[in-house]
Write an enzyme that holds these catalytic residues in place. Structure first.
Site, PDB file in Angstrom:
ATOM      1  N   ASP A 241       0.898  -1.148   0.000  1.00  0.00           N
ATOM      2  CA  ASP A 241       0.000   0.000   0.000  1.00  0.00           C
ATOM      3  C   ASP A 241       0.933   1.194   0.000  1.00  0.00           C
ATOM      4  O   ASP A 241       1.607   1.458   1.007  1.00  0.00           O
ATOM      5  CB  ASP A 241      -0.882   0.000   1.259  1.00  0.00           C
ATOM      6  CG  ASP A 241      -1.865   1.173   1.245  1.00  0.00           C
ATOM      7  OD1 ASP A 241      -1.439   2.298   0.918  1.00  0.00           O
ATOM      8  OD2 ASP A 241      -3.050   0.964   1.550  1.00  0.00           O
ATOM      9  N   HIS A 242       1.025   1.899  -1.109  1.00  0.00           N
ATOM     10  CA  HIS A 242       2.109   2.877  -1.222  1.00  0.00           C
ATOM     11  C   HIS A 242       1.996   4.007  -0.196  1.00  0.00           C
ATOM     12  O   HIS A 242       2.972   4.662   0.118  1.00  0.00           O
ATOM     13  CB  HIS A 242       2.247   3.403  -2.657  1.00  0.00           C
ATOM     14  CG  HIS A 242       1.244   4.436  -3.062  1.00  0.00           C
ATOM     15  ND1 HIS A 242       0.014   4.129  -3.561  1.00  0.00           N
ATOM     16  CD2 HIS A 242       1.302   5.783  -3.048  1.00  0.00           C
ATOM     17  CE1 HIS A 242      -0.640   5.244  -3.836  1.00  0.00           C
ATOM     18  NE2 HIS A 242       0.113   6.271  -3.531  1.00  0.00           N
TER      19      HIS A 242
ATOM     20  N   HIS B  57      -5.846   2.813   1.367  1.00  0.00           N
ATOM     21  CA  HIS B  57      -5.073   3.939   1.890  1.00  0.00           C
ATOM     22  C   HIS B  57      -5.728   4.581   3.124  1.00  0.00           C
ATOM     23  O   HIS B  57      -5.085   4.820   4.135  1.00  0.00           O
ATOM     24  CB  HIS B  57      -4.900   5.026   0.821  1.00  0.00           C
ATOM     25  CG  HIS B  57      -4.351   4.508  -0.477  1.00  0.00           C
ATOM     26  ND1 HIS B  57      -3.405   3.518  -0.540  1.00  0.00           N
ATOM     27  CD2 HIS B  57      -4.607   4.850  -1.771  1.00  0.00           C
ATOM     28  CE1 HIS B  57      -3.113   3.278  -1.821  1.00  0.00           C
ATOM     29  NE2 HIS B  57      -3.830   4.066  -2.578  1.00  0.00           N
TER      30      HIS B  57
HETATM   31  C1  BG6 Z   1      -3.947   4.981  -6.056  1.00  0.00           C
HETATM   32  C2  BG6 Z   1      -5.326   5.089  -6.622  1.00  0.00           C
HETATM   33  O1  BG6 Z   1      -3.826   3.849  -5.238  1.00  0.00           O
HETATM   34  O2  BG6 Z   1      -3.658   6.137  -5.271  1.00  0.00           O
HETATM   35  C3  BG6 Z   1      -5.466   6.348  -7.453  1.00  0.00           C
HETATM   36  O3  BG6 Z   1      -5.590   3.956  -7.424  1.00  0.00           O
HETATM   37  C4  BG6 Z   1      -5.049   7.561  -6.657  1.00  0.00           C
HETATM   38  O4  BG6 Z   1      -6.798   6.503  -7.940  1.00  0.00           O
HETATM   39  C5  BG6 Z   1      -3.695   7.363  -6.001  1.00  0.00           C
HETATM   40  O5  BG6 Z   1      -5.002   8.672  -7.547  1.00  0.00           O
HETATM   41  C6  BG6 Z   1      -3.380   8.489  -5.043  1.00  0.00           C
HETATM   42  O6  BG6 Z   1      -2.059   8.347  -4.598  1.00  0.00           O
HETATM   43  P1  BG6 Z   1      -1.221   9.622  -4.149  1.00  0.00           P
HETATM   44  O7  BG6 Z   1       0.067   9.060  -3.668  1.00  0.00           O
HETATM   45  O8  BG6 Z   1      -1.079  10.487  -5.381  1.00  0.00           O
HETATM   46  O9  BG6 Z   1      -2.011  10.305  -3.083  1.00  0.00           O
END
Ligand code: BG6
Length: 494
Positions: free
Chosen positions: A178-179, A241
């Site tokens: 989960d990044h 997230h």
């Molecule tokens: C991804 C989603 O996991 O996270 C996207 O699939 C979203 O829809 C993105 O735009 C948001 O990530 P960050 O790091 O730009 O907040």
């Protein structure tokens, strides 16, 4: 080579190696790690996808990705030459067993070597790929597999995927990414809560009135309509997230940073979420879909129009009031909100403390003395501010006047010297994968507990069978989202 680099990691294989995620995030992250000396000398990167590509065509594809997604100032030719030499390619149809024999030949290291299989394909292929890798004898005890979200579309499908992957790899070899957990400020939440004694005595239903978590984006679905339309904001952002952020805010202090100690506490939070049912959904969940409007100063098409006018009931916005049924949090609302085509990109956590119990200030009731608020901003700026009441300077004939002032900590400024650039969240997580540390990865029981809760909301929406409420692109979502907080006497933090 950097001192944190293990010297025996051998190979990083990316399935979905020509796709959007690989180009946007994975190659740039590996490039930066290499440039900064975090990759072992013998480490190779093998891209794999259905397309037939010669090695130099693949290297050109990666080069183009770096030119698109890495700022010019960070691209240097010596670093690229070293990185290019690590890149190889193998065409593979994930469902064809014979293609895994070609993969075995293309791999630089044998099955016993330390290696990573990163699956950036459709989740529906995860089980097949792992099964085929296993059948081809490519999984040794030091192999690990990395799974991108979403792991399924509901509890049943996530169980199926987890079970299929689990037949090939044991849980300790599976890294569900989960990044958000790789973001500096998300990791800082752990430091903020557990490296300071200050907050803990108040960090509960006696000290905290409510919590808000907002992840707003200005972008629309960015050409990902076919994926997004199946998913929607609830599955795309809340299931993973936002619930991970909620866990970090709400979890009990783990005994240590041991991977299971951390994840045991997170899963307890997920299991304590009050179920949202058909009977309660109307009161505590709002879903919306953007129509045309103005975004970033330009006119923006509506969601349906982006898909060539196709009607869809997919939500691009969701706001909800969640409750955690345990001793620490009983009765404290957690407002969660995310949406595409919002007026600004913002990820923030608001901890709203309780009012003072009694006001000694003439003319001011206790509720008029603005309660303390801890604002943790993760994006676009990284800062923390604590709103405190102060005396308004000057004299007045009718008692002391008050005003709220913020105690501000800009992490961007504080870290400027130590951190000349903001890292891509994947960089840190890759290093953890290479170092075999699963602390910041999601365990099977966490994913499944999150789906179990999300499924309640999806089922309630299916029962209600009504369309998402429209909102104009560039606005903060449907008016019902404001009413959601107002019903309990709260307002969204502006
Ligand atoms: C991804 C989603 O996991 O996270 C996207 O699939 C979203 O829809 C993105 O735009 C948001 O990530 P960050 O790091 O730009 O907040």
């Amino acid at each position: 080579m950097n001192a944190d680099t293990p010297d025996d990691m051998c190979e990083f294989v990316i399935f979905g190696g020509t796709g959007d995620l690989a180009r946007r995030m994975l190659y740039p992250s590996l490039y930066f790690l290499d440039k900064e000396g975090f990759l072992p000398p013998e480490f190779s990167i093998l891209g794999s996808a259905r397309q037939a590509l010669a090695a130099d065509a693949f290297q050109a594809l990666v080069r183009e990705a770096l030119e698109t997604f890495v700022p010019d100032a960070h691209l240097d030719e010596a670093a690229w030459d070293r990185f290019r030499a690590r890149l190889t390619y193998c065409a593979l149809d994930a469902q064809k067993p014979e293609d895994y024999a070609s993969l075995a030949e293309a791999l630089a290291c044998g099955p016993d070597a330390d290696k990573v299989f990163f699956l950036a394909t459709k989740p529906g292929l995860y089980g097949d790929i792992c099964g085929q890798l296993s059948a081809a004898g490519l999984i040794g005890p030091r192999a690990r597999v990395v799974l991108e979200k979403p792991i399924g579309v509901d509890l049943a499908s996530s169980r199926q995927i987890n079970a299929a992957v689990g037949r090939a790899f044991n849980e300790r070899q599976i890294f569900r990414i989960d990044h958000y957990l790789g973001k500096e400020t998300v990791q800082n939440l752990i430091a903020l809560r557990f490296a300071n004694a200050l907050f803990e005595p108040l960090w509960n239903a006696r000290g905290i009135d409510h919590v808000q978590i907002t992840v707003s984006e200005t972008v629309g679905v960015e050409g990902r309509w076919s994926y997004y339309n199946e998913s929607g904001a609830l599955r795309d952002m809340v299931q993973n997230h936002i619930l991970q952020l909620l866990c970090l805010v709400a979890m009990e202090p783990p005994a240590s940073l041991d991977p299971d100690a951390m994840r045991d506490e997170k899963v307890k939070v997920l299991r304590s979420l009050a179920p949202i049912t058909t009977a309660t959904a109307r009161d505590c969940v709002v879903r919306g879909q953007y129509g045309e409007g103005v975004s970033g100063g330009a006119s923006a098409a509506g969601y349906a129009e982006e898909a060539g006018g196709e009607e869809s009931a997919t939500e691009t916005f969701v706001a909800l009031r969640a409750g955690i049924e345990n001793w620490r949090w009983a009765g404290v609302p957690f407002y969660l909100r995310t949406g595409k085509r919002m007026p600004e990109r913002r990820t923030e956590i608001i901890i709203q403390f309780k009012d003072v119990p009694h006001s000694i200030f003439s003319g001011l009731a206790a509720r008029d003395v603005a309660a303390n608020k801890l604002v943790i901003r993760l994006q676009p700026q990284e800062d923390i501010s604590l709103l405190l009441m102060n005396k308004k300077p000057g004299i007045s004939g009718n008692g002391m006047r008050l005003q709220p002032l913020a105690l501000n900590l800009s992490l961007t400024d504080a870290f400027q010297k130590q951190r000349p650039r903001r890292r891509i969240a994947y960089e840190r997580l890759f290093l953890d994968i290479i170092n075999n540390d699963p602390t910041q990865f999601v365990r099977r029981d966490e994913v499944e507990a999150a789906w179990a809760w999300i499924d309640g909301i999806s089922a309630a929406w299916a029962d209600a069978d009504d369309a998402p409420e429209p909102y104009a692109a560039g606005s903060w979502g449907p008016a019902a989202s404001v009413r959601l907080t107002e019903r309990s006497g709260h307002t969204w933090h502006a």
